[in-house]
Write a protein that holds these residues in place. Structure first.
Motif, mmCIF file in Angstrom:
data_model
loop_
_atom_site.group_PDB
_atom_site.id
_atom_site.type_symbol
_atom_site.label_atom_id
_atom_site.label_comp_id
_atom_site.label_asym_id
_atom_site.label_seq_id
_atom_site.Cartn_x
_atom_site.Cartn_y
_atom_site.Cartn_z
ATOM 1 N N VAL A 1 -11.810 8.674 44.879
ATOM 2 C CA VAL A 1 -11.230 10.025 44.944
ATOM 3 C C VAL A 1 -12.348 11.024 44.660
ATOM 4 O O VAL A 1 -13.026 10.913 43.630
ATOM 5 C CB VAL A 1 -10.077 10.194 43.928
ATOM 6 N N ARG A 2 -12.532 11.998 45.565
ATOM 7 C CA ARG A 2 -13.527 13.051 45.381
ATOM 8 C C ARG A 2 -12.819 14.416 45.396
ATOM 9 O O ARG A 2 -11.777 14.587 46.023
ATOM 10 C CB ARG A 2 -14.573 13.020 46.503
ATOM 11 N N ASP A 3 -13.446 15.362 44.711
ATOM 12 C CA ASP A 3 -12.918 16.738 44.758
ATOM 13 C C ASP A 3 -13.493 17.447 45.966
ATOM 14 O O ASP A 3 -14.145 16.811 46.826
ATOM 15 C CB ASP A 3 -13.232 17.454 43.447
ATOM 16 N N ALA A 4 -13.259 18.777 46.019
ATOM 17 C CA ALA A 4 -13.699 19.549 47.200
ATOM 18 C C ALA A 4 -15.213 19.550 47.325
ATOM 19 O O ALA A 4 -15.747 19.697 48.440
ATOM 20 C CB ALA A 4 -13.163 20.985 47.099
ATOM 21 N N GLY B 1 -10.561 10.890 36.409
ATOM 22 C CA GLY B 1 -9.254 10.887 35.777
ATOM 23 C C GLY B 1 -8.420 12.085 36.221
ATOM 24 O O GLY B 1 -8.934 13.039 36.845
ATOM 25 N N SER B 2 -7.151 12.073 35.878
ATOM 26 C CA SER B 2 -6.248 13.155 36.314
ATOM 27 C C SER B 2 -6.286 14.360 35.395
ATOM 28 O O SER B 2 -5.650 15.386 35.680
ATOM 29 C CB SER B 2 -4.807 12.604 36.359
ATOM 30 N N ALA B 3 -7.048 14.247 34.298
ATOM 31 C CA ALA B 3 -7.059 15.371 33.351
ATOM 32 C C ALA B 3 -7.724 16.602 33.964
ATOM 33 O O ALA B 3 -7.354 17.740 33.648
ATOM 34 C CB ALA B 3 -7.791 14.944 32.070
ATOM 35 N N GLY B 4 -8.676 16.429 34.821
ATOM 36 C CA GLY B 4 -9.387 17.591 35.390
ATOM 37 C C GLY B 4 -8.837 18.060 36.723
ATOM 38 O O GLY B 4 -9.499 18.850 37.407
ATOM 39 N N ILE B 5 -7.682 17.594 37.157
ATOM 40 C CA ILE B 5 -7.094 17.984 38.450
ATOM 41 C C ILE B 5 -5.978 19.005 38.193
ATOM 42 O O ILE B 5 -5.094 18.762 37.378
ATOM 43 C CB ILE B 5 -6.547 16.766 39.185
ATOM 44 N N ALA B 6 -6.067 20.109 38.881
ATOM 45 C CA ALA B 6 -5.026 21.159 38.782
ATOM 46 C C ALA B 6 -4.170 21.167 40.056
ATOM 47 O O ALA B 6 -4.576 20.625 41.109
ATOM 48 C CB ALA B 6 -5.664 22.535 38.563
ATOM 49 N N ASP C 1 -7.306 13.219 53.321
ATOM 50 C CA ASP C 1 -7.391 14.495 52.600
ATOM 51 C C ASP C 1 -6.001 14.838 52.090
ATOM 52 O O ASP C 1 -5.020 14.841 52.837
ATOM 53 C CB ASP C 1 -7.893 15.616 53.515
ATOM 54 N N VAL C 2 -5.936 15.156 50.759
ATOM 55 C CA VAL C 2 -4.659 15.439 50.115
ATOM 56 C C VAL C 2 -4.791 16.675 49.263
ATOM 57 O O VAL C 2 -5.905 17.166 49.013
ATOM 58 C CB VAL C 2 -4.191 14.255 49.253
ATOM 59 N N VAL C 3 -3.610 17.206 48.856
ATOM 60 C CA VAL C 3 -3.550 18.368 47.957
ATOM 61 C C VAL C 3 -2.717 17.957 46.761
ATOM 62 O O VAL C 3 -1.616 17.424 46.905
ATOM 63 C CB VAL C 3 -2.928 19.593 48.646
ATOM 64 N N ALA C 4 -3.224 18.223 45.551
ATOM 65 C CA ALA C 4 -2.522 17.842 44.319
ATOM 66 C C ALA C 4 -1.408 18.836 44.058
ATOM 67 O O ALA C 4 -1.631 20.052 44.130
ATOM 68 C CB ALA C 4 -3.485 17.823 43.142
ATOM 69 N N ASP C 5 -0.201 18.360 43.779
ATOM 70 C CA ASP C 5 0.913 19.245 43.488
ATOM 71 C C ASP C 5 1.216 19.308 41.999
ATOM 72 O O ASP C 5 2.157 19.977 41.578
ATOM 73 C CB ASP C 5 2.166 18.791 44.252
ATOM 74 N N GLY C 6 0.501 18.529 41.132
ATOM 75 C CA GLY C 6 0.667 18.642 39.688
ATOM 76 C C GLY C 6 1.816 17.862 39.133
ATOM 77 O O GLY C 6 2.114 17.950 37.942
ATOM 78 N N LYS C 7 2.568 17.094 39.938
ATOM 79 C CA LYS C 7 3.709 16.316 39.458
ATOM 80 C C LYS C 7 3.339 14.832 39.484
ATOM 81 O O LYS C 7 3.078 14.291 40.539
ATOM 82 C CB LYS C 7 4.944 16.550 40.332
ATOM 83 N N GLY D 1 -8.790 11.805 59.997
ATOM 84 C CA GLY D 1 -8.782 12.812 58.941
ATOM 85 C C GLY D 1 -7.557 13.660 59.037
ATOM 86 O O GLY D 1 -7.473 14.474 59.941
ATOM 87 N N GLY D 2 -6.615 13.492 58.165
ATOM 88 C CA GLY D 2 -5.411 14.293 58.109
ATOM 89 C C GLY D 2 -5.288 14.924 56.753
ATOM 90 O O GLY D 2 -6.203 14.975 55.988
ATOM 91 N N GLN D 3 -4.110 15.395 56.470
ATOM 92 C CA GLN D 3 -3.879 16.053 55.203
ATOM 93 C C GLN D 3 -2.517 15.663 54.719
ATOM 94 O O GLN D 3 -1.565 15.619 55.493
ATOM 95 C CB GLN D 3 -3.974 17.588 55.354
ATOM 96 N N GLY D 4 -2.383 15.337 53.423
ATOM 97 C CA GLY D 4 -1.111 14.953 52.847
ATOM 98 C C GLY D 4 -1.077 15.285 51.377
ATOM 99 O O GLY D 4 -1.964 15.946 50.867
ATOM 100 N N SER D 5 -0.124 14.793 50.692
ATOM 101 C CA SER D 5 0.043 15.063 49.250
ATOM 102 C C SER D 5 -0.422 13.843 48.479
ATOM 103 O O SER D 5 -0.182 12.692 48.875
ATOM 104 C CB SER D 5 1.521 15.359 48.938
ATOM 105 N N LEU D 6 -1.059 14.129 47.362
ATOM 106 C CA LEU D 6 -1.569 13.021 46.533
ATOM 107 C C LEU D 6 -0.465 12.344 45.761
ATOM 108 O O LEU D 6 -0.432 11.125 45.616
ATOM 109 C CB LEU D 6 -2.635 13.548 45.570
ATOM 110 N N PHE D 7 0.534 13.084 45.257
ATOM 111 C CA PHE D 7 1.600 12.516 44.433
ATOM 112 C C PHE D 7 2.932 12.713 45.114
ATOM 113 O O PHE D 7 3.198 13.782 45.622
ATOM 114 C CB PHE D 7 1.612 13.187 43.037
#
Length: 527
Positions: free
Chosen positions: A466-469, A476-481, A497-503, A521-527
């Motif tokens: 898992v990489r950030d932008a 870890g998940s502590a630094g993901i907003a 490619d995903v976007v974190a929703d915080g849940k 390469g698409g886009q989806g939700s991580l959680f």
């Protein structure tokens, strides 16, 4: 049986006629009746000791006549004084005849020396004989024990001598006394004294009867004849051969016997023998007390002297704190330097470890492998061209050198040059192949190391990165907003490619990840 009366007168003579036996008997009766018991003084001649029958035969003579003498066996064994060749004696006995040889003789009942002079002469002759054998040598005499535990006494058990000895020993130093009773005068005295000395020596150490440490042979005073048993050769030899030290105490101080010369020590009297045999116990105790007091005083003075010397030496020594001050300070300094050195060393090692860890990062390793692969490819492309150019250069140089050589020289060296050129070309080919093989081996080894350390091998086992932008790996998940864009990479080129929703899912273990819409390469939700 022949008659004692004379035969009838011969018609031719008026002399009476007798037989030989009648004459012998008549002479015998006449001699015995006329003389009976007599005392005869004379010198012993022809004496050879007792006969095998036990009887003794010899002669008594003076300057005018000779008299046959005989001592029967029963009488000889009882004599206190035995005859000796050349000795002048006074013999008491009965004068008789021996009809078998028409001789008269004296049958002796008792013998005594003819005088003190004869006995002294015999004593001196015997002393010289025994001295010549070494029985009186001073080197044979042994020292007496200082404190004997057992004392053996050879003397008469009923006389005053034994009482004096026991009383003196009890007064001076009481110890065990063994008495061997003997006759100290008479015909059996010498034999009993010699047997007593040998008997004490025959006792075994540690046996039921204790073996004496010293012997005392004692007798009271008397005449030369009374003490003659202690001049006998058997007594002298027994005393000289005794393994136990022996003290002789025979007679008074002025009396001297041959046992005095053979003994290890002579005492003037029996009481003096007891004093020689044991020390005075009270004197020993007083001497020991005196020695103990001297020893205690000496030890005390020595201790005081050593104590004073130790104090003097101690005053010259520095104090322990002074001795240890400098080493203690030096130790403190070294301790501080050691701690700072350890901290610096630890920091240095941590920095080197961090640098090595950074060098071992997958991206850095990938870059290094890529650079090495490019360099190897470039070398692989340039190697044949370089080898070819080198061979051409060497060929031109050889051709130039060959042209400069004369025809004769070229003919002589042509074969050698061709061989050397062929060998050089072969060596260049082998070296080029070896270098190319070594480079290929190093590249393969680096590729294997890169593959083992690369995260791609981890992804191939079912894991995801898992990489950030910014492309930084997320640990870890502590630094993901909520709303952060993330990229999930799987094995190969599969990426999502995903976007974190915080849940966070209620049951993360059973939640299935969202699949990408497209592989590229698409886009989806991580959680």
């Amino acid at each position: 049986m022949a008659s004692d009366q004379p035969l009838a007168d011969s018609p031719t003579s008026n002399v009476a006629e007798y037989s030989v036996g009648e004459i012998s008997q008549a002479v015998k009766r006449t001699v015995e009746d006329a003389f009976g018991r007599v005392r005869v003084r004379g010198e012993v001649s022809g004496y050879r000791g007792p006969h095998s029958s036990g009887h003794a035969y010899f002669r008594l003579k003076d300057d005018r006549a000779t008299l046959e003498a005989v001592i029967w066996r029963g009488t000889f064994s009882k004599l206190a004084f035995k005859p000796e060749e050349g000795l002048e004696i006074i013999a008491t006995g009965k004068l008789t005849t021996y009809p078998g040889s028409s001789k008269y003789q004296i049958v002796i009942d008792a013998i005594e020396p003819a005088g003190a002079g004869a006995l002294m002469a015999l004593l001196e002759e015997r002393r010289k004989t025994l001295a010549a054998e070494g029985l009186f040598d001073a080197a044979r005499k042994r020292p007496l024990p200082f404190m004997p535990r057992v004392i053996g006494v050879v003397t008469s058990p009923t006389g005053a001598v034994i009482r004096d000895i026991l009383h003196r020993i009890a007064d001076r130093f009481p110890c065990q006394v063994l008495v061997w009773p003997v006759r100290v005068q008479g015909e059996t005295s010498a034999r009993e004294v010699a047997a007593a000395i040998d008997g004490f020596n025959a006792l075994a150490p540690g046996g039921p009867v204790p073996r004496p440490d010293v012997l005392i042979v004692a007798r009271g005073g008397g005449s030369l004849e009374d003490l003659w048993g202690f001049n006998e050769e058997s007594v002298v030899r027994a005393a000289a051969g005794s393994a136990i030290p022996l003290i002789s105490a025979v007679g008074h101080e002025t009396d001297t016997t041959l046992i005095d010369h053979a003994s290890d020590r002579r005492a003037p009297t029996p009481t003096g023998a007891a004093e020689i045999a044991v020390p005075v116990r009270a004197d020993l105790e007083a001497h020991l007390a005196q020695l103990g007091a001297r020893l205690a005083g000496t030890v005390s003075r020595l201790a005081d002297d050593r104590r004073s010397r130790v104090r003097a030496l101690a005053r010259g020594l520095p104090q322990p704190d002074q001795i240890l001050a400098l080493p203690r300070q030096r130790l403190d300094g070294l301790d501080g330097r050691l701690r700072s050195s350890l901290d610096a060393r630890l920091a240095e090692r941590r920095g080197r470890l961090a640098a090595l860890g950074a060098m071992l990062a997958p991206a850095r390793l990938s870059e290094k492998v890529a650079r090495d692969r490019q360099s190897l490819d470039r070398l692989a492309r340039d190697l044949p061209l370089g080898l070819s150019r080198g061979l051409d250069l060497r060929r031109r140089e050889l051709a130039h050198r060959a042209a400069r050589l004369t025809t004769r020289t070229s003919q002589r060296l042509h074969g050698d040059g061709v061989r050397r050129l062929a060998q050089a070309v072969a060596r260049l080919d082998r070296r080029a192949q070896d270098k190319a093989g070594d480079a290929a081996s190093r590249i393969a080894e680096a590729a294997r190391l890169l593959k083992s350390l690369s995260y791609q091998s981890v992804l191939e086992r079912g894991y995801a990165l898992v990489r950030d932008a910014d492309g930084t790996p997320v640990r870890g998940s502590a630094g993901i907003a909520s709303g952060d864009r993330l990229a999930i990479q799987f094995a190969g080129d599969d990426r999502l490619d995903v976007v974190a929703d915080g849940k966070a899912p209620k049951n993360p273990g059973r939640q299935k990840p969202a699949r990408p819409a497209s592989k590229g390469g698409g886009q989806g939700s991580l959680f």
